[in-house]
Structure formats: structure tokens, C-alpha cells
Design a protein around this motif. Structure first.
Motif, PDB file in Angstrom:
ATOM      1  N   PHE A 211       0.833  -1.207   0.000  1.00 47.52           N
ATOM      2  CA  PHE A 211       0.000   0.000   0.000  1.00 47.52           C
ATOM      3  C   PHE A 211       0.866   1.254   0.000  1.00 47.52           C
ATOM      4  CE2 PHE A 211      -2.044   3.373   2.490  1.00 47.52           C
ATOM      5  CZ  PHE A 211      -3.107   3.643   1.643  1.00 47.52           C
ATOM      6  N   ILE A 212       1.917   1.256   0.818  1.00 47.82           N
ATOM      7  CA  ILE A 212       2.809   2.422   0.873  1.00 47.82           C
ATOM      8  C   ILE A 212       3.538   2.606  -0.448  1.00 47.82           C
ATOM      9  CG2 ILE A 212       4.919   3.298   1.956  1.00 47.82           C
ATOM     10  CD1 ILE A 212       3.891   2.076   4.584  1.00 47.82           C
ATOM     11  N   ILE A 213       4.010   1.522  -1.036  1.00 48.64           N
ATOM     12  CA  ILE A 213       4.737   1.619  -2.307  1.00 48.64           C
ATOM     13  C   ILE A 213       3.836   2.152  -3.411  1.00 48.64           C
ATOM     14  CG2 ILE A 213       5.795   0.224  -4.130  1.00 48.64           C
ATOM     15  CD1 ILE A 213       6.978  -1.525  -1.880  1.00 48.64           C
ATOM     16  N   ILE A 214       2.598   1.674  -3.443  1.00 47.44           N
ATOM     17  CA  ILE A 214       1.679   2.106  -4.503  1.00 47.44           C
ATOM     18  C   ILE A 214       1.209   3.533  -4.290  1.00 47.44           C
ATOM     19  CG2 ILE A 214      -0.623   1.684  -5.462  1.00 47.44           C
ATOM     20  CD1 ILE A 214      -0.089  -1.305  -5.060  1.00 47.44           C
ATOM     21  N   SER A 215       0.957   3.939  -3.055  1.00 49.48           N
ATOM     22  CA  SER A 215       0.389   5.262  -2.796  1.00 49.48           C
ATOM     23  C   SER A 215       1.418   6.384  -2.733  1.00 49.48           C
ATOM     24  CB  SER A 215      -0.417   5.237  -1.490  1.00 49.48           C
ATOM     25  OG  SER A 215       0.445   4.983  -0.406  1.00 49.48           O
ATOM     26  N   THR A 216       2.701   6.056  -2.699  1.00 42.42           N
ATOM     27  CA  THR A 216       3.733   7.082  -2.599  1.00 42.42           C
ATOM     28  C   THR A 216       4.072   7.632  -3.978  1.00 42.42           C
ATOM     29  OG1 THR A 216       4.677   5.979  -0.678  1.00 42.42           O
ATOM     30  CG2 THR A 216       6.083   7.546  -1.839  1.00 42.42           C
ATOM     31  N   LYS A 217       4.217   8.947  -4.039  1.00 46.76           N
ATOM     32  CA  LYS A 217       4.692   9.577  -5.270  1.00 46.76           C
ATOM     33  C   LYS A 217       6.215   9.625  -5.184  1.00 46.76           C
ATOM     34  CE  LYS A 217       0.648  12.328  -6.186  1.00 46.76           C
ATOM     35  NZ  LYS A 217       0.106  13.659  -6.469  1.00 46.76           N
ATOM     36  N   TRP A 218       6.861   8.782  -5.955  1.00 47.47           N
ATOM     37  CA  TRP A 218       8.304   8.653  -5.880  1.00 47.47           C
ATOM     38  C   TRP A 218       8.981   9.763  -6.659  1.00 47.47           C
ATOM     39  CZ3 TRP A 218      10.076   5.357  -2.447  1.00 47.47           C
ATOM     40  CH2 TRP A 218       9.232   4.323  -2.037  1.00 47.47           C
ATOM     41  N   ASN A 219       9.985  10.360  -6.066  1.00 46.20           N
ATOM     42  CA  ASN A 219      10.792  11.384  -6.714  1.00 46.20           C
ATOM     43  C   ASN A 219      11.978  10.690  -7.377  1.00 46.20           C
ATOM     44  OD1 ASN A 219      11.955  13.706  -7.539  1.00 46.20           O
ATOM     45  ND2 ASN A 219      12.683  14.324  -5.512  1.00 46.20           N
ATOM     46  N   ILE A 220      11.907  10.536  -8.668  1.00 43.63           N
ATOM     47  CA  ILE A 220      12.952   9.816  -9.392  1.00 43.63           C
ATOM     48  C   ILE A 220      14.018  10.808  -9.829  1.00 43.63           C
ATOM     49  CG2 ILE A 220      13.459   8.408 -11.401  1.00 43.63           C
ATOM     50  CD1 ILE A 220      10.573   7.374 -11.210  1.00 43.63           C
ATOM     51  N   LYS A 221      15.249  10.535  -9.403  1.00 49.45           N
ATOM     52  CA  LYS A 221      16.359  11.414  -9.742  1.00 49.45           C
ATOM     53  C   LYS A 221      17.001  10.976 -11.046  1.00 49.45           C
ATOM     54  CE  LYS A 221      18.528  13.248  -5.971  1.00 49.45           C
ATOM     55  NZ  LYS A 221      19.581  13.203  -4.971  1.00 49.45           N
ATOM     56  N   GLN A 222      17.634  11.922 -11.668  1.00 49.69           N
ATOM     57  CA  GLN A 222      18.415  11.598 -12.866  1.00 49.69           C
ATOM     58  C   GLN A 222      19.703  10.930 -12.443  1.00 49.69           C
ATOM     59  OE1 GLN A 222      17.283  11.943 -15.929  1.00 49.69           O
ATOM     60  NE2 GLN A 222      15.361  12.750 -15.114  1.00 49.69           N
ATOM     61  N   HIS A 223      20.336  10.270 -13.385  1.00 46.92           N
ATOM     62  CA  HIS A 223      21.595   9.596 -13.075  1.00 46.92           C
ATOM     63  C   HIS A 223      22.643  10.612 -12.639  1.00 46.92           C
ATOM     64  CE1 HIS A 223      20.575   5.576 -14.286  1.00 46.92           C
ATOM     65  NE2 HIS A 223      19.939   6.093 -15.331  1.00 46.92           N
ATOM     66  N   SER A 224      23.319  10.287 -11.578  1.00 47.36           N
ATOM     67  CA  SER A 224      24.383  11.165 -11.109  1.00 47.36           C
ATOM     68  C   SER A 224      25.723  10.659 -11.635  1.00 47.36           C
ATOM     69  CB  SER A 224      24.392  11.204  -9.584  1.00 47.36           C
ATOM     70  OG  SER A 224      24.639   9.909  -9.085  1.00 47.36           O
ATOM     71  N   VAL A 225      26.696  11.466 -11.428  1.00 42.55           N
ATOM     72  CA  VAL A 225      28.033  11.106 -11.866  1.00 42.55           C
ATOM     73  C   VAL A 225      28.566  10.013 -10.952  1.00 42.55           C
ATOM     74  CG1 VAL A 225      30.376  11.973 -12.229  1.00 42.55           C
ATOM     75  CG2 VAL A 225      28.389  13.451 -12.672  1.00 42.55           C
ATOM     76  N   ASN A 226      29.235   9.032 -11.540  1.00 40.30           N
ATOM     77  CA  ASN A 226      29.806   7.959 -10.724  1.00 40.30           C
ATOM     78  C   ASN A 226      30.926   8.521  -9.870  1.00 40.30           C
ATOM     79  OD1 ASN A 226      28.132   6.098 -11.842  1.00 40.30           O
ATOM     80  ND2 ASN A 226      29.619   5.377 -13.329  1.00 40.30           N
ATOM     81  N   GLU A 227      30.727   8.452  -8.578  1.00 39.93           N
ATOM     82  CA  GLU A 227      31.748   8.916  -7.655  1.00 39.93           C
ATOM     83  C   GLU A 227      32.167   7.756  -6.770  1.00 39.93           C
ATOM     84  OE1 GLU A 227      30.357  12.223  -5.453  1.00 39.93           O
ATOM     85  OE2 GLU A 227      29.861  13.374  -7.228  1.00 39.93           O
ATOM     86  N   GLU A 228      33.433   7.661  -6.563  1.00 41.41           N
ATOM     87  CA  GLU A 228      33.948   6.630  -5.694  1.00 41.41           C
ATOM     88  C   GLU A 228      33.737   7.062  -4.251  1.00 41.41           C
ATOM     89  OE1 GLU A 228      38.141   4.456  -4.662  1.00 41.41           O
ATOM     90  OE2 GLU A 228      38.072   6.136  -6.022  1.00 41.41           O
ATOM     91  N   THR A 229      33.145   6.190  -3.460  1.00 42.28           N
ATOM     92  CA  THR A 229      32.851   6.552  -2.081  1.00 42.28           C
ATOM     93  C   THR A 229      33.884   6.011  -1.097  1.00 42.28           C
ATOM     94  OG1 THR A 229      31.441   4.615  -1.830  1.00 42.28           O
ATOM     95  CG2 THR A 229      30.375   6.657  -2.490  1.00 42.28           C
ATOM     96  N   VAL A 230      34.642   5.002  -1.505  1.00 39.14           N
ATOM     97  CA  VAL A 230      35.579   4.388  -0.577  1.00 39.14           C
ATOM     98  C   VAL A 230      36.661   5.376  -0.145  1.00 39.14           C
ATOM     99  CG1 VAL A 230      37.276   2.553  -0.294  1.00 39.14           C
ATOM    100  CG2 VAL A 230      35.150   2.090  -1.488  1.00 39.14           C
TER     101      VAL A 230
END
Length: 165
Positions: A108-127
Motif C-alpha cells: 500500500f505504501i509503495i503504490i500510494s507514494t509519489k516517488w521522486n525519481i532522480k536523474q543519473h548522477s556522476v559515478n563517484e567513488e565513495t571508498v
């Protein structure tokens, strides 16, 4: 369909099927091996989310450490060749009812939520970023955590050793 979507569905299928095996299998060893596939597939999700540090941490800690420790603990504490290690699932009906309720709420939560879809970001290394943060800004909490873990390791080794009379 992009390849990442196909990989996501494959990982989701592996995760769900192996998690079901973990829950419903009566043999502890088989459940532990199914848990291995579940945890490994979850680390694949982290790779898809470009969280490389968390993916490596997931594999090293959960797959490589805790799961192997669990397997060795089961194998060393019981004579696996003589005794059939199995678990009994008690209260299956209330567990199924509770699980279905939780799944219904999540759907129910998944269906009723308006998801904010982001554009692809730049690949950044997090390590490397996390490494720099641990050795500069968060050095003191990092060192305190390492000392606490060292004390816990020494304490567990002290409790685990055999005392000769």
C-alpha cells in the motif's frame, strides 16, 4: 530494457527465493547457505545503487564474517555427523498472518507514494571519501570504536577459553 533493470530483477529473484528458503527450511546448515545467497544478492543491490563501500562491507562483514562464524558455530557445537540439526517452526499461522499484514502495508505504501525519481548522477567513488573522513574528521570515534571492538574480542576469548582445574 536496460541491463541494470535485468540485473535488478535477477538479484531480486535470488534474494526473495533464498530468503524464503532461509525461513522455511528446517535444516540449519541449508538455511545458512541460503542466507549466503540472500546477503550476497543484497550486496549486488548496493552495487547497483553505486554504494561500493557498503557493498564491500556487506560482503566482508555479513557474508565473510558473520555467516562463516555462524556455520562454524553450528558445526563445532554439535556433532553434525551424528545429530540431525533442524528447527521446528512454531506459531506458523500467526507468523503468516503477521507477514501478510506487513506485506499488505508495504505494498500500500509503495503504490500510494509519489516517488521522486532522480536523474543519473556522476559515478563517484565513495571508498576514498569515507577513508579520508575516517582518518580526519571522525578519527576519534573511529579509534574509540576500534578499542571497544578490541576489548570485546579479548573478553570473548577470555570467556571462551577452557579453565583447567
Amino acid at each position: 530494457m536496460p541491463y541494470s533493470t535485468i540485473i535488478f530483477y535477477v538479484l531480486a529473484a535470488i534474494t526473495v527465493v533464498s530468503a524464503i528458503i532461509v525461513v522455511f527450511n528446517k535444516n540449519v546448515i541449508h538455511s545458512a547457505f541460503a542466507l549466503f545467497f540472500t546477503l550476497f544478492a543484497v550486496s549486488g543491490f548496493y552495487v547497483l545503487l553505486r554504494a561500493d563501500f557498503i557493498a564491500v562491507t556487506q560482503i566482508m562483514i555479513y557474508v565473510g564474517g558473520i555467516l562463516i562464524l555462524l556455520l562454524f558455530g553450528v558445526m563445532l557445537t554439535a556433532k553434525i555427523t551424528d545429530i540431525q540439526i533442524s528447527t521446528k517452526n512454531l506459531n506458523q499461522i500467526p507468523a503468516v498472518i503477521f507477514s501478510v499484514g506487513i506485506i499488505a502495508i508495504l505494498v500500500f505504501i509503495i503504490i500510494s507514494t509519489k516517488w521522486n525519481i532522480k536523474q543519473h548522477s556522476v559515478n563517484e567513488e565513495t571508498v576514498s571519501q569515507i577513508g579520508k573522513m575516517l582518518l580526519t574528521e571522525y578519527l576519534l570515534p573511529f579509534e574509540i570504536a576500534s578499542i571497544v571492538l578490541l576489548v570485546a574480542l579479548i573478553g570473548s576469548a577470555m570467556f571462551a577459553r577452557k579453565i583447567k582445574d
